[in-house]
Write a protein that holds these residues in place. Structure first.
Motif: not given
Length: 599
Positions: A464-479
């Motif tokens: 759709a033309g939206i530039q996405i920065d797909l972040r590195q996933p974090k462990e659930m507690t930190a997330y």
């Protein structure tokens, strides 16, 4: 256009299978004994002992979780479903629910509600003891609710205020104006009365919270309770439930031993062990018998359904999830002072400029093909959901919500109208001010389906033309800590909610001041509708509440603080040696004292 490798390659791997529901019997077949005696002169071959259909004492069960509990084993402070897999076995509420979600006796044997629904008096079971042998009394009930009403509870990380805000005198006690706690009163050791400021539509839900022991926490300041050894340490966590939490090797193994003195009946099993294992090896462990069951919160991944179903020694139960997965929009940020103090004051929130634009949120919803995700990642074991109320509740109204069917053209038109256009022909849209527009997408580890969804969602948005920065996933507690702190660096987040079964009231997740309102959605009309849906006397009529919640679901889907992605079917799998399994609509962990193993 600069895009990742097109995700549609995934679609050729396989298409949706028909929804298969296999609820198998756990009864064992037994052979008849051979006739006694023989005159053939030949020795009769030895026969195996017939399998018993009667529950057997003893044995150990091993369950698997793909993510370790964060480590807060206190009902008034825990946040994650993984911690609930411990607390479901150790702590109990005054009431329970049946498979129709009706309330039934539990620690309270019966109750009486006054005519105007402002008071409920409950008679507690006698002879109930805590795991350390101390008696359970009405004082423990008073203490639990007083702790959740105390000044500093929210600042200490408490998020269960939905159970106490309607109690008589809550605001005065919570603000520190008075030391007198009027809301819950111990009449005697086995009688407790809850008093509410106004007629309470959810009176049974509000009194149904797991109780913690006063003799353990009574002298602990509220701001220290979440860090107390009896909250954190195996062997020191004390409940009244059928199992005791006795050992843990943090992030690897959690051990529950049976409570020999459990007030209902002695549990059949000696031990339940939770192992933390990666989803990639979980099925192999189930197949070779190293683990006995895979249940909440994620269950068996949908792509593995046929593999598990083919195992002769494994049984499957599939049911609609009591919750949903979502992509949330961070509409506002909390200022640093609120993060530091733990305060939630919507009047001081800082708008997240792009995500606070309703047209942008709606455009993203049209840009994502949710049905393709259900068909090709869930293999049909789930459904699109558009309204944030559990589908099992009477209040759920799919027709009230905007459907947001996949429509890239509509997505583009909304973005154009909002002023987000590709002005330099690089394939990506710029902001209305002509600046580079990059939207970050954040997600946690642990749930493989959610991890697989993240790059697919990012690809749809980039188309759709939206530039996405797909972040590195974090462990659930930190997330979850980042989500709670809500700094100014996040735009989109993926999360799943397992909903409470007591009442469809969505305010605990979506009211402006709700701790779990991670989108920081601040909509007075939404708050007003949720309040009206609980307002007596009209709200004592279910038809009235149904109408109000339909209006609210329409508003939610239009303003769209989050795009609900899907409700994944829960697929529970367990070794056939496990008997007595009877899941509730909202949990596998039901009556574990009745579970038993046949070897």
């Amino acid at each position: 256009m600069k895009m990742r490798k097109n995700w549609f390659i995934l679609l050729i791997i396989g298409f949706a299978f028909g929804l298969l529901l296999a609820a198998c019997s756990s009864d064992s077949a037994s052979e008849e004994d051979p006739a006694e005696g023989s005159d053939s002169g030949e020795e009769e071959p030895a026969e195996e002992e017939p399998a018993s259909d009667e529950p057997q004492m003893g044995g150990t069960l091993t369950g698997a979780m793909d993510t370790a509990p964060a480590g807060v084993f206190n009902p008034i402070f825990y946040e994650e479903a993984y911690e609930a897999n411990i607390l479901d076995f150790t702590h109990e509420s005054l009431l329970s629910q049946n498979d129709s979600l009706e309330f039934e006796p539990n620690l309270a044997s019966d109750w009486e509600i006054n005519d105007d629904q402002t008071e409920i008096t409950l008679t507690l079971e006698e002879g109930v003891t805590w795991h350390d042998g101390e008696p359970f009394t009405a004082d423990d009930v008073v203490f639990t609710y007083k702790a959740m009403s105390s000044p500093g509870y929210v600042e200490a990380g408490g998020i269960r205020t939905e159970y106490v805000v309607r109690l008589l005198g809550y605001e005065e006690f919570n603000s520190g104006e008075t030391d007198e706690f009027e809301g819950v009163v111990a009449e005697d050791d086995h009688t407790v009365t809850f008093k509410f400021a106004e007629p309470n539509v959810t009176i049974l839900k509000d009194v149904n919270f797991p109780i913690i022991p006063e003799h353990i926490f009574g002298d602990v300041p509220i701001d220290e309770m979440a860090e107390h050894p009896a909250t954190l340490n195996a062997g020191e966590v004390i409940g009244t439930g059928p199992f005791k939490f006795t050992e843990m090797l943090e992030r690897e193994q959690y051990v529950l031993e049976k409570n020999d003195d459990y007030w209902k009946s002695e549990p059949y099993l000696d031990q339940i062990v939770w192992r933390i294992v990666d989803q990639s090896v979980m099925l192999g462990l189930l197949e070779n018998g190293e683990i006995d069951f895979i249940a909440d919160p994620t269950g068996v991944p949908a792509p593995d359904f046929d593999t598990v179903d083919a195992l002769d020694h494994v049984e499957i139960i599939e049911q609609t999830d009591f919750g949903y997965q979502l992509m949330g929009f961070i509409m506002n940020h909390r200022p640093d002072e609120q993060v530091e103090s733990g305060e939630l004051n919507p009047d001081e929130w800082i708008p997240n400029e792009d995500m606070s634009n309703q047209q942008v949120r709606q455009a993203m919803a049209y840009a994502i093909d949710r049905q393709a995700i259900v068909d090709n990642l869930l293999y049909g074991h789930g459904s699109i959901i558009n309204a944030p109320i559990a589908q099992q509740f009477w209040a759920y109204d799919e027709n009230a919500a905007t459907q947001y069917k996949y429509d890239p053209e509509q997505a583009g038109a909304l973005l154009d109208e909002a002023g987000y256009e590709d002005t330099n022909d690089d394939g990506y849209r710029e902001t209305p001010d002509g600046e580079e527009w990059v939207v970050n997408l954040n997600y946690p580890t642990g749930n493989q389906l959610r991890e697989d969804s993240a790059p697919i969602i990012a690809d749809f948005l980039e188309q759709a033309g939206i530039q996405i920065d797909l972040r590195q996933p974090k462990e659930m507690t930190a997330y979850q800590e980042d989500l709670t702190n809500n700094n100014e660096d996040w735009d989109l987040y993926l999360l799943g909610w397992s909903l409470g079964s007591g009442d469809p009231d969505p305010s605990a997740l979506w009211k402006s001041e709700a701790a779990y309102n991670f989108s920081r959605w601040n909509n007075p009309d939404s708050d007003q509708l949720m309040q009206e849906a609980m307002q007596a006397p009209e709200a004592f009529e279910q038809e009235y509440r149904t109408e109000k919640y339909s209006e609210w679901q329409t508003l939610f889907s239009e303003d769209l603080p989050a795009l609900l992605l899907y409700a994944q079917n829960k697929i529970y799998a367990f070794n056939e040696r496990l008997n007595g399994v009877d899941p509730m609509p909202y949990s596998f962990n039901n009556d574990p004292e009745l579970w038993w193993v046949s070897e």
